[in-house]
Every structure is written in structure tokens, then in C-alpha cells.
Write a protein that holds these residues in place. Structure first.
Motif, mmCIF file in Angstrom:
data_model
loop_
_atom_site.group_PDB
_atom_site.id
_atom_site.type_symbol
_atom_site.label_atom_id
_atom_site.label_comp_id
_atom_site.label_asym_id
_atom_site.label_seq_id
_atom_site.Cartn_x
_atom_site.Cartn_y
_atom_site.Cartn_z
ATOM 1 N N PRO A 174 9.628 5.090 -4.401
ATOM 2 C CA PRO A 174 10.052 6.489 -4.287
ATOM 3 C C PRO A 174 9.196 7.247 -3.261
ATOM 4 O O PRO A 174 8.046 6.868 -3.003
ATOM 5 N N ASP A 175 9.751 8.306 -2.737
ATOM 6 C CA ASP A 175 9.046 9.101 -1.730
ATOM 7 C C ASP A 175 8.318 10.276 -2.396
ATOM 8 O O ASP A 175 8.345 11.393 -1.904
ATOM 9 N N ASN A 176 7.690 10.012 -3.531
ATOM 10 C CA ASN A 176 6.975 11.078 -4.239
ATOM 11 C C ASN A 176 5.492 10.964 -3.974
ATOM 12 O O ASN A 176 4.867 10.002 -4.393
ATOM 13 N N ARG A 177 4.939 11.955 -3.293
ATOM 14 C CA ARG A 177 3.481 11.898 -3.078
ATOM 15 C C ARG A 177 2.769 12.291 -4.369
ATOM 16 O O ARG A 177 3.234 13.121 -5.146
ATOM 17 N N LEU A 198 1.611 7.464 -1.462
ATOM 18 C CA LEU A 198 2.835 6.883 -2.001
ATOM 19 C C LEU A 198 2.421 5.551 -2.614
ATOM 20 O O LEU A 198 1.345 5.036 -2.315
ATOM 21 N N TYR A 250 7.307 -0.745 1.293
ATOM 22 C CA TYR A 250 7.447 0.720 1.322
ATOM 23 C C TYR A 250 8.905 1.157 1.255
ATOM 24 O O TYR A 250 9.211 2.277 0.857
ATOM 25 N N LYS A 251 9.811 0.224 1.608
ATOM 26 C CA LYS A 251 11.235 0.589 1.580
ATOM 27 C C LYS A 251 11.762 0.742 0.152
ATOM 28 O O LYS A 251 12.824 1.304 -0.064
ATOM 29 N N GLU A 281 3.415 2.578 1.634
ATOM 30 C CA GLU A 281 3.820 3.439 2.736
ATOM 31 C C GLU A 281 3.863 2.633 4.029
ATOM 32 O O GLU A 281 3.204 1.594 4.133
ATOM 33 N N ASN A 282 4.607 3.126 4.998
ATOM 34 C CA ASN A 282 4.643 2.391 6.273
ATOM 35 C C ASN A 282 3.410 2.669 7.124
ATOM 36 O O ASN A 282 3.205 2.027 8.140
ATOM 37 N N GLU A 312 1.695 13.404 7.686
ATOM 38 C CA GLU A 312 3.008 13.506 7.036
ATOM 39 C C GLU A 312 3.319 14.929 6.544
ATOM 40 O O GLU A 312 2.436 15.646 6.095
ATOM 41 N N ASN A 364 5.188 15.829 3.997
ATOM 42 C CA ASN A 364 5.227 16.083 2.546
ATOM 43 C C ASN A 364 3.865 15.914 1.875
ATOM 44 O O ASN A 364 3.781 15.816 0.660
#
Lengths: 762, 259, 156
Positions: A74-77, A94, A70-71, A97-98, A151, A153
Motif C-alpha cells: 500500500p502507498d500509506n506512509r 512505506l 514495492y509494487k 519503496e522504489n 516524496e 506524501n
């Protein structure tokens, strides 16, 4: 339709001989040999947070190219739902994800030179989870303190009543008329709860895709998908890259039934190739296809139906609770069909109310499966209609005869559309004759502990998503006058390439063989929203009709130009452009070849189509069964079906669609059920544990067509792809009741449930 | 998927036995079940070149080599005649033709699987497991033995006169059974096996006197076994089905007993 | 490990990993008609003939084919086209993914059973799953094909 040469004829599928001789035409047959092999590490917990993840040891396995967690993403849902933008499904995913939300949720992506290396590395990734309490019972999900998508977002792009702080993926109320007043006029009311299970589409080709970089350094994804164009958008959104950089190609695909209307796994090879620049491939195992995919939404439907003692249905009220699982793919849309389609079978009622909630839970995300919610609704409504008939002491087909929607009726529950074409009454009448209803209803004691009975159910579906779906095609004239038909609809084995070519052949007055069909490539095919919602024949078919008309005009105009006459003086008969005022004519061959020499006229046309309405196909299904009263075992004896899909474009393919849909419906009715243990682990993780019917489980099935003519469809056609799965569950449940007086309201109808019912009666 | 470092065709049973003493090694039958084990084996030992793929029949007995595939049993005229096609009936629901062309009787019996149709029928006959070191062991005893490192060489069936029949109950035609039932009636005794409870098949043996009241025999015998629940059926339902199947299977044996 | 075998009557020798599944080996050698549909020997998609007998290539260890003959649909193109035409004429080829394994088994059945009954047909082929057709169209195709073959054989 005797004036048609191709339409309404049992034309062989264009790809048939390649398929039956085993030619390498599927995704994994075409993948480059040097693809990195991708494997996914999956969560063993239904709900957990990843506290630590260490890939260092795994990365040292020889042959490992990369491991992503997850690191790295991208953080795009985004949503994996293959739907028109802006999608009704929430942007709740994502790539990794964590937080993991079901047993099987991906935790890491491993790419290695071969399968063995990737598998070895999987075992060496160390993950420390903080295990969270899951919600495994969807009835507990709404407004639970445990939040599945807390979350910030998380996004819902459309007003579907979603609220992630309530575990709600969608909510709606719709109604017409004065419900309370309508119920007050009723002498008999049935109020019951019906429960349908999650089912796997179980297409024979598991999910798969490979990714490469093309000569322009663009990401090319070859995917077994029903939604080629949507995959382009989904991948670009997930990766946060311009859509210019993505190309998607659909080869032959080994079945879909809606499963591949979700981009279940395309983002993983896309991401690996994007990151490494190398070819990569992901072929889901059957286990992954069974446990981390896009099955039918489990639904619990509370239904209340009332009628006068004469059998006039006055009011229908439905509440559907739908389980979308860990993610919301198709959650807000499938649920609508459970009421809007099922209730509309009985449109003459004074009033209806339909309320629904779609909730998140910690099981695998649901998706699209043939019937798309209507199947679940039909089970409830068509079971309840029989229950109501029994209360009224009436033959259930008689109750239906009085109340079903008829041609010309307004259907308030079905978005206020009018049934322009509807042969439902004729379908039921004919199916009753085929099964010999009048002499067999309700049952016959065979004298050996077995009882034979009949059961019947009706169904409707849509022919597209109105005001949303887009189909477009392009047609061009080639050397010597053969045509190329370029379509964006994704043939998944159903034969839409052939059906569209049949329509084009009749429009252009040529043979089907004169038309070559090109499958889907987002770079070159005209846009099509995809093969779902039963829309290809109706929507894309209409685009074919329009495109052919446009091309015919161009051929005439160019022919006139070549003959030096006015274009009003010519017509085209498929072989030649001829003058109306004299005998002069010019062959298509000469016109075509002329267009390729010193010509400024491209003999090419492309048109699109969308529809403000979605004319429903209708169907009646009747089953004869034998119940073993000592064990409760249900044996199928015979199944008869009559379908009104408007004009039948290809009788063979329509028949096989119907037989196949009935086969799947039988599995759903009798044993298919995605079963979880108390830890949220799917037991139905293989074709050994999740049984679909074999040929020994299917009784003889006879299909006939009772055509209406749909004025807004190509050649009068509607759709057939989905409706065909809807009748077996309620028809079989009704037959079981007719045999032994046991009402099964929770699928599947296992021998054990029937036996318990018989025993409880005693 | 089968994963191993080495694959060896044993040239003798002794060699196979020696290799099999290592915990990380395993003997492969038809690979129907072994491939489902998610395990990396050291050496997979193949005994398919030791002539164990034959069915030998003489006046006294059948000797079925461990590597005989299920479909060869199905097609064997002598076995079908002796079992009145009950053996064939017990095999025909197992997945499909190609599967039964692959998997072996040795693998099925050695596994002593709960769901095993094969064990359920052999166990009611006067049959024996021939073990390389352990000698010849009655099948019902073998069924209860713990897994060890010996090799199952063959299955021996003594040709004692008997009426035998087989039934299974399934939710879907080729699924694992909800319950299996085999009944063999010999000169003075009746043996009934109930399998897939879902635990492995076990037997009850009674004098044929018991058959004077078939209803009672079926009910008592069904009650004498233990049952558990799984996703295919509940324990309670299995017990009920056991009673039904015992009755029906007895009828199939066409033994002229009862009231 | 060294292996020597015949695929569609062509001799092939190779050095393979000891746990190489026959199915993967065949696909690696370019016999793409052989498909994988499951990991539990349930679907029949990977059916090939080993010494003329229909088996699941996902299940039989490759090493057992050492010195033996494997037949895939690539080696039965004429027969595949002949039966396949009946399938195509019913529209029952559908997605096609189960077709090669199914056809391999139909051809084996034709050889194994003279004039099979409807029940025998269903039983023999029950290990070949298909999710598109509901089997009804496939059944019609098999019946018509067998009738056609009987006609051909009579005339010979």
C-alpha cells in the motif's frame, strides 16, 4: 520504608525460575511450526532508485509462497517509531519503496516454506538500480541538493520543525534569560565540540515476530516488542486496515534497551500473513540486527559554558546536530533530551539557549537507545564542566557542588519543572567517599609507565514523557481471594511485572505470590503506551496504586453488603473486611467466592494514570582508571555509582539495572561505534566486528542508593531504567584527562586516540 | 551458515585428499571460520575420524594433530612447560572457552589469517606444517604459501631450548587483536613475529647480539614490517604498538640480555 | 544423512540434511533452551555439552555428534534450578535470553576447575555475552553458588 512488606524488598522476579531453567517462553519458541519463513532482500546501495525488479525466476524456486516488491504494498506512509499518536516522528516509510535510502533498506519480501528456499530465492531476484549520490556525512545533510525524502506524501504530524525539502527531520530553538549578558559576566568560558557515535543496543534476542490469523480471521502478531499497543497502530496504518483487525501479543522478550521501541520488522510478517492468510515468521539475523535496525542517534554537540572566577556558572549554550539516518524514527524527540536534560543539571545559571537540527542521511535509521539523547548531551555537558573547572583551577566536583540543581530548584531548561525530589548533592558527596576522591584526585603516577586517576560525572533523566504517557492496569479478585493484575506495560526482562505486583501487594496488604500478572495482549490488557522513557515504575506504578484503591473500595462495599451493614462501618486489612462498630468480619476468601455466586458485583477495577511532570532521577558515577602512557590503553579499575531514583521499589532489580547500564555505558565510552566504509556499508555487522563488553572488560562496580521521596510517584518512586547509562562516557573521559591531560571529545575513547593525545602534547 | 550438498567423513587421508581436489569441496576444521563464508559447498570433508586429534610428545618434538582443538593445546602440560605458558597466553583471548573447545589448530594455521594469534606464536618456534602431499614445511614458509588443495595433517614443534613469550594488543578483551607479538630467543638467535598488522604474521630473525640494545632492536624490528589501517587501528599506531610490544614481550622472556 | 545420537541420554535417530546446524536440530527436536544470538560464534547463547564438553551448537557440525551425547539445559533441570536460584536472588536473570547458555557453561566450569579464582571465573565465562546485567550480578551469583556448593560438598 520498613512498613512496606513488598515494596523496597529484593523480591525475586516472578518469571525468574522459568527463565533460568530455559523454558520455551520467547517469541521463536512459541511460533507455530508451519510458519512461512520470511527473508528480506536488501539494498547494496546507500541511495538508489529501483528501475526494474524481476522476481519471476525466484518465484519458481520450490517452496516459495510469495515474493513482494514495492509494487505490491500500500502507498500509506507511516513511522515505525513506537510513540503516542500523533507521533512526533515523521511518516516517511512505506513497507517497500522504489527508492532505497541506506545499505540494507528492504527491496523485496520473500516468504517460503523453509529458510533454504527463501535464501535461494533471494539470490534469484534481479534488480536494476539507478544509483544516486548518497549523503554519508551528516554534517553535509542540511540544505543539501540531494534530497533523501523528496516524496510528496511525506508527512510530519506534529510541529517539530521538520522539512523534507531541506533534509530536516526536526528543528527547535529554546532559551531562557539574556544569554549574551550572562556570558559577559563570565571570567572563564569553555566552547568545544563533542561527538558521540551511533551505538547498537545489542540485546541478546534479535528482532523477531510471527503473524497468524485467529479464529475471527484477525491478524495476530506475536512480537518481541517494548511497545505492544503501538505495534497494533503501526501495523494497521502500514497495511491500511482497521485496527479492529489487528491483535498484538508480547511474550517474554530477550532485552530491548529501546531497540524494540521501534517496530523494526513487525510489518513484514504482518503483511505476508495478511496477503497469504498463512502463518509467517521473521527472525532477524544478528547481521540484520546490526545493520538494519534502530541504533542510538549519532550527535555532534557544540557547547559553550561560562562561569565567574568564583565558579558560578552563568550561561550555557548548546547546539546539537543529530543524525537520524534514512528514516526519522525518534529523531525529533531524542534530540530534545540532549539539551533539556543535560543542561538542567545546572539550572541555577542565569541563561541558557538550546538549538538543534535533526537531519536525514543515507545510513541506517536511528532509534531509541537507553538514555535517548540525554546520554549524548551528558557526555558533552559533563566533559565541559570538567574543562571549565580546569580553566578555573578548581576541583571539578567543587564546581559541581556550587552549581548543580538542588531540591526545590526551578529547572528552566527542563520545561520549567521544579525539582520536587533531588538528592543529587548527596549522590555526589557519597560517590566521592566511595571512590576516595579527595585522596585520589586527580591522579597518581604508578612509576611503571602507568598513571591512575579518577573521573566523575553526574546525570539526570526523566520518569516519563509528561502530558503524554499513559499507564493503566486492571485488577480483579478471583476464587479464594487471589488477584489477577493485568498490565499493558511490556516487561522486557527488567522485571516490571514483578515490581508492579510488589506495589499491588502492598496496596492490597497481601503477599506478592497472591498476585498473578498477565503480560501484554492488546485484546485484553488495559492500555499502556509501553515500556520506554523510564516510565513504567512511575506512570504504570501510579496506575496500580489508583486501581488498588478503587478495588479496595469495591471489596469493602461488597463485604458490607454481605454483612448487611453500612459501608462506612467497614475496613479492609487484606485478609478480611471487618466492622468498625463490632467484631463481625468476613474473610476475603468468602467475599471472593460469594462474588462468584448470585452476585451482581464484579470485584474488578481499572484505572489509568498520566502525569503533567516527569520528575528526574539523579545519579553520580565515579571511575578509577589506569592509563598506560606508552600505548594510551585505558584500564578500568573501579566504578562507583550512587542513584537517586526516589523510593527503590526493588533494590535487587534497581541494582542490576544500574550495573547493566554502567556496563553498556562502558562499551559506549571505550569501543562501541557503528562504523561505515566509504560506500556506506556498515562494517560493524556482527558481534565479531561490533564488540560489546565481556565480563573481562568490566571492572568491579558498586552501586548504592541515595533516596529522595518523590511526592507524585508511587510510594515516592521515580525511575531508573535509563539514567544509569549516562555517566561512564564523561566520567571516563574526565579520568583520562586527569591522568594524562588529554581531552577526548569524540567517542569512543580508544587507546589510539589517547596515545595520539599524549604524543601531541610532547 | 555452513551450506553444502554432501558431508563426508573421510576414511583415510588419501580419500580426503582426492575429494579435496575439487574446487567446490572443502575440508572442515572446527567450522569457526568456514561457517562465515557465504558459499554453497559441494562436499564438506570431515577428517575428524582419522586420529588427528592427539598431541604426541617425545624427547625431540611435539606433533599436534590438525584436529586438536585450541583448548586441548591450552591445557597440555608439555606444551605449556616448553613455552613457559606463552602458548596458553596466545590462546586465552580467543572468544571464549566453548569456542576454543570447537575450533582446531589445523583450521587456524591452515587459514593463515591476518589476525591469527595461533600463527603468530607457532611461527617463532622451530615449527613445521606437515602436509599430506607437500611434506614437512617450515612454518614461516607455510605462512607465505598460497592456498592449495593439500591437507594440513599436523603441526610439529621441535624442542629446541628457547625463551619464548607472547603479547597481543586488543581494544576489547576478546576482539581481534590490533597487533600480535611473539618473541623466541634461542641459543644464538632471536625471532620476533608481528601479526595482525592487520596482514598475517611474519618474522624477523637476528643474532642475539642485537639484544645488547633492546630499545634499538625493538625500534628497528618494528620499523622493518609493513602496516595497514583498518577500523581497529591506524598503520601508524600499529607500528608504534609493535615497538612497545616487542620490548615488553622480550622482557617477558626473561632473557638476561640488554644493557 | 542418517544420524544417531543421545540428547540428554535419550537415543534419537533421524535423517537430516548434511548441513543441518546442531543448534537448529536441537530446537527442532524441542530443546528450546538452546538459543541463537549471533552467526559468528561470539555470544555463547547456544552452549550445549558434547560428550560433557561445553561447545557452541551453532558451530559444531551436527554430523560430528553422530554416535555421541549432547546435553542441553533440559537435561540439567535440577542443576539449572539450583544455580538459577542464586541468579534469581540477585535479580540477575533479567531478560533470561542468555541464561541457558550461561548456566551450561557455569556448570561446566564448576566441574572443570576446583575453586576457581575471580580471574579464572571471568576468563572461563567470557564467551557468554550478556547485555542486561553488566555481569556484576551474574558474578555475585556464581561466587555465592560456588561457596554454597563447597559447603554442601564439605558436609557430604
Amino acid at each position: 520504608m520498613s512498613d512496606h512488606k513488598a515494596v523496597n524488598k529484593p523480591v525475586r522476579k516472578k518469571d525468574a525460575m522459568a527463565l533460568v531453567t530455559g523454558k520455551p517462553v520467547y517469541c521463536d519458541d512459541l511460533a507455530p511450526k508451519d510458519c512461512l519463513i520470511i527473508k528480506l532482500l536488501r539494498s547494496p546501495h546507500p541511495h538508489a532508485l529501483i528501475e526494474e525488479i524481476d522476481t519471476s525466476v525466484a518465484e519458481r524456486v520450490p517452496g516459495i509462497e510469495a515474493i513482494y516488491t514495492y509494487k505490491d504494498v500500500p502507498d500509506n506512509r507511516f513511522t515505525n517509531a513506537g510513540q503516542t499518536y500523533p507521533e512526533a516522528s515523521p511518516y516517511d516509510r512505506l513497507i517497500l519503496e522504489n527508492r532505497v535510502r541506506y545499505v540494507g533498506d528492504p527491496v523485496a519480501i520473500v516468504a517460503g516454506e523453509n529458510e533454504k528456499a527463501a535464501e535461494k530465492a533471494l539470490k534469484l531476484i534481479k534488480v536494476k538500480y539507478k544509483v544516486l549520490e548518497p549523503i554519508l556525512d551528516f554534517r553535509q545533510a542540511k540544505d543539501n541538493d540531494i534530497l533523501i525524502h523528496p516524496e510528496d506524501n511525506w508527512r510530519s504530524l506534529c510541529p517539530v520543525g521538520a522539512d523534507n525539502k531541506r533534509n530536516l527531520c526536526a528543528h527547535e530553538v529554546s532559551e531562557n534569560g539574556d544569554l549574551e549578558k550572562a556570558f559577559s559576566k563570565c571570567d572563564a568560558i569553555v566552547e568545544e565540540t563533542y561527538h558521540t557515535q551511533a551505538n547498537q543496543q545489542a540485546m541478546m534476542e534479535t528482532f523477531r515476530a510471527y503473524a497468524t490469523k485467529d479464529v475471527y480471521n484477525r491478524l495476530t502478531i506475536v512480537s518481541a516488542t517494548q511497545v505492544t499497543f503501538h505495534v497494533r497502530r503501526i501495523v494497521a496504518t502500514a497495511l491500511g486496515i482497521p485496527k479492529t483487525d489487528v491483535r498484538v501479543i508480547k511474550p517474554r522478550i530477550g532485552g530491548g534497551f529501546g531497540a524494540k521501541q521501534t517496530a523494526v520488522m513487525e510489518v513484514y510478517p504482518a503483511f505476508v500473513t495478511y496477503m497469504t492468510g498463512k502463518n509467517s515468521k521473521l527472525v532477524y539475523t544478528r547481521e540484520e540486527t546490526q545493520t538494519a535496525s534502530s541504533p542510538r542517534h549519532e550527535m555532534e554537540i557544540k557547547l559553550k559554558i561560562g562561569a565567574t572566577k568564583e565558579g558560578i556558572i552563568k550561561a550555557l549554550e548548546m547546539y546539537t546536530l543529530s543524525n537520524t539516518g534514512a528514516y526519522g524514527e525518534h529523531g525529533p524527540t531524542t534530540v530534545g533530551l540532549s539539551g533539556h536534560k543535560a543542561l538542567a543539571l545546572y539550572s541555577r545559571a542565569d541563561a541558557y539557549r538550546f538549538v538543534y537540527d535533526v537531519v536525514y542521511s543515507n545510513v541506517m535509521a536511528a532509534g531509541a537507545y537507553r538514555g535517548y539523547g540525554a546520554t549524548q548531551g551528558m557526555f558533552a555537558v559533563e566533559s565541559a564542566i570538567d574543562e571549565l573547572a580546569h580553566k578555573l583551577d578548581m576541583d571539578p566536583t567543587k564546581l559541581r557542588e556550587i552549581n548543580i540543581t538542588k531540591e526545590g530548584d526551578l529547572m528552566p531548561a527542563y520545561y520549567n519543572e521544579t525539582a520536587n525530589s533531588c538528592a543529587l548533592d548527596r549522590c555526589m558527596e557519597r560517590v566521592k567517599k566511595m571512590i576516595d576522591w579527595d585522596s585520589k584526585y586527580p591522579a597518581k603516577d604508578m612509576g611503571n609507565g602507568k598513571i591512575r586517576s579518577v573521573g566523575l560525572a553526574l546525570a539526570m533523566q526523566g520518569s516519563c514523557i509528561s502530558n503524554l504517557d499513559v499507564g493503566s492496569v486492571a485488577l480483579k479478585v478471583n476464587d479464594d481471594g487471589f488477584y489477577s493484575l493485568m498490565i499493558g506495560a511490556s516487561d522486557m526482562g527488567t522485571g516490571c511485572d514483578t515490581i508492579l505486583a510488589q506495589m499491588a501487594a502492598d496496596c492490597m496488604c497481601c503477599d506478592v505470590d497472591d498476585i498473578v500478572v498477565q503480560g501484554v495482549d492488546t485484546d485484553s490488557s488495559p492500555y499502556d503506551s509501553g515500556s520506554y522513557a523510564s516510565s513504567t515504575t512511575y506512570i504504570t506504578g501510579m496506575a496500580v496504586v489508583k486501581t488498588c484503591a478503587a478495588l479496595t473500595e469495591k471489596i469493602k462495599k461488597y463485604g458490607a453488603l454481605l454483612m448487611g451493614c453500612d459501608e462506612k462501618d467497614v475496613d479492609f486489612n487484606g485478609k478480611e473486611v471487618y466492622r468498625l462498630s463490632c467484631d463481625e468480619k468476613m474473610s476475603l476468601k468468602d467475599i471472593a467466592n460469594s462474588s462468584m455466586c448470585n452476585s451482581s458485583n464484579a470485584l474488578y477495577a481499572s484505572e489509568g494514570h498520566a502525569s503533567p511532570i516527569s520528575p528526574p532521577p539523579f545519579m553520580a558515577g565515579a571511575v578509577e582508571i589506569e592509563v598506560d602512557t606508552e600505548t594510551g590503553k585505558v584500564e578500568l579499575i573501579d566504578y562507583k555509582a550512587v542513584v537517586d531514583c526516589g523510593t527503590v521499589i526493588n533494590p535487587n532489580l534497581a541494582r542490576v539495572q544500574t550495573e547493566g547500564g554502567i556496563g553498556q555505558g562502558i562499551g559506549m565510552a571505550l569501543y562501541e561505534d557503528i562504523n561505515y566504509n566509504e560506500k556506506g556499508v556498515t562494517r560493524s555487522n556482527s558481534l565479531m566486528q561490533y564488540k560489546i563488553p565481556t565480563r573481562q572488560d568490566i571492572c568491579p562496580v558498586q552501586v548504592e542508593f541515595e533516596s529522595s521521596y518523590e511526592p507524585t510517584g508511587p510510594f515516592g518512586a521515580k525511575s531508573i531504567g535509563e539514567i544509569v547509562i549516562n555517566t561512564p562516557p564523561p566520567a571516563i573521559a574526565n579520568a583520562v584527562y586527569n591522568a594524562v591531560g588529554v581531552r577526548i571529545r569524540e567517542l569512543p575513547i580508544t587507546a589510539e586516540k589517547v596515545y595520539k593525545g599524549i604524543k601531541d602534547e610532547d | 551458515m555452513l551450506r553444502c550438498n554432501k558431508y563426508i567423513f573421510a576414511e583415510s587421508l588419501e580419500e580426503a585428499y582426492e575429494l579435496n581436489q575439487k574446487k567446490n569441496n572443502v575440508i572442515i576444521g572446527g567450522n569457526g571460520w568456514l561457517r562465515l563464508r557465504k558459499r554453497q559447498w559441494g562436499t564438506v570433508i570431515d577428517i575428524s575420524r582419522l586420529g588427528l586429534d592427539k598431541i604426541e610428545e617425545d624427547a625431540e618434538q611435539f606433533r599436534i594433530g590438525a584436529m586438536v582443538c585450541l583448548s586441548d593445546i591450552e591445557k597440555h602440560k608439555g606444551l605449556n612447560a616448553y613455552t613457559h605458558n606463552a602458548l596458553k597466553e596466545s590462546l586465552k583471548h580467543i572468544v571464549g572457552t566453548q569456542f576454543r573447545n570447537c575450533v582446531t589448530v589445523g583450521g587456524s594455521i591452515y587459514g593463515r589469517f591476518g589476525f591469527s594469534d595461533v600463527l603468530s606464536i607457532f611461527i617463532v618456534m622451530d615449527s613445521y606444517a606437515e602436509l599430506y602431499k607437500g611434506g614437512i614445511v617450515p612454518m614461516y614458509e607455510f605462512a607465505k604459501m598460497p592456498y592449495d588443495r593439500d591437507i594440513l595433517v599436523s603441526i610439529i614443534v621441535k624442542k629446541k631450548p628457547l625463551h619464548i613469550a607472547y603479547s597481543s594488543f586488543r581494544n576489547q578483551s576478546t576482539d581481534f587483536p590490533v597487533l600480535t607479538c611473539a618473541v623466541a630467543v634461542g641459543e644464538n638467535k632471536i625471532t620476533t613475529a608481528i601479526g595482525a598488522r592487520p596482514s598475517r604474521a611474519d618474522i624477523r630473525t637476528d643474532s642475539t647480539e642485537a639484544l645488547k640494545d633492546i630499545e634499538k632492536y625493538a625500534s628497528d624490528t618494528a620499523k622493518s614490517f609493513d602496516y595497514q589501517s583498518n577500523m581497529r587501528a591506524s598503520a601508524e599506531y600499529r607500528e608504534h604498538i609493535a615497538e612497545v610490544l616487542i620490548k615488553r614481550t622480550l622482557e617477558k622472556t626473561e632473557v638476561p640480555y640488554g644493557n | 544423512m542418517e544420524i544417531k545420537l543421545w540428547i540428554n541420554d535419550k537415543l534419537i535417530t533421524d535423517n537430516v540434511e548434511p548441513d543441518m546446524p546442531m543448534l537448529e536440530f536441537l530446537r527442532e527436536k524441542g530443546f528450546y533452551s538452546v538459543k541463537r544470538g549471533c552467526e559468528t560464534s561470539n555470544c555463547g547463547l547456544c552452549t550445549v555439552w558434547l560428550e560433557g564438553k561445553p561447545v557452541l551448537s551453532c558451530t559444531v557440525p551436527l554430523m560430528r555428534a553422530d554416535g555421541k551425547h549432547i546435553t542441553t539445559l533440559e537435561g540439567l533441570q535440577k542443576e539449572a534450578a539450583e544455580f538459577g536460584a542464586f541468579l534469581a536472588d540477585e535479580g540477575a536473570d533479567q531478560c533470561g535470553f542468555c541464561n541457558p547458555g550461561f548456566i551450561m557453561n557455569v556448570l561446566a566450569m564448576e566441574r572443570d576447575i576446583d575453586d576457581p579464582t575471580d580471574e579464572e571465573i571471568k576468563e572461563y565465562l567470557s564467551g557468554n555475552l550478556c547485555r542486561c546485567t553488566g555481569y556484576t550480578g551474574q558474578f555475585r551469583a556464581v561466587k555465592k553458588y560456588l561457596a554454597h556448593k563447597r559447603g554442601v560438598n564439605k558436609n557430604e
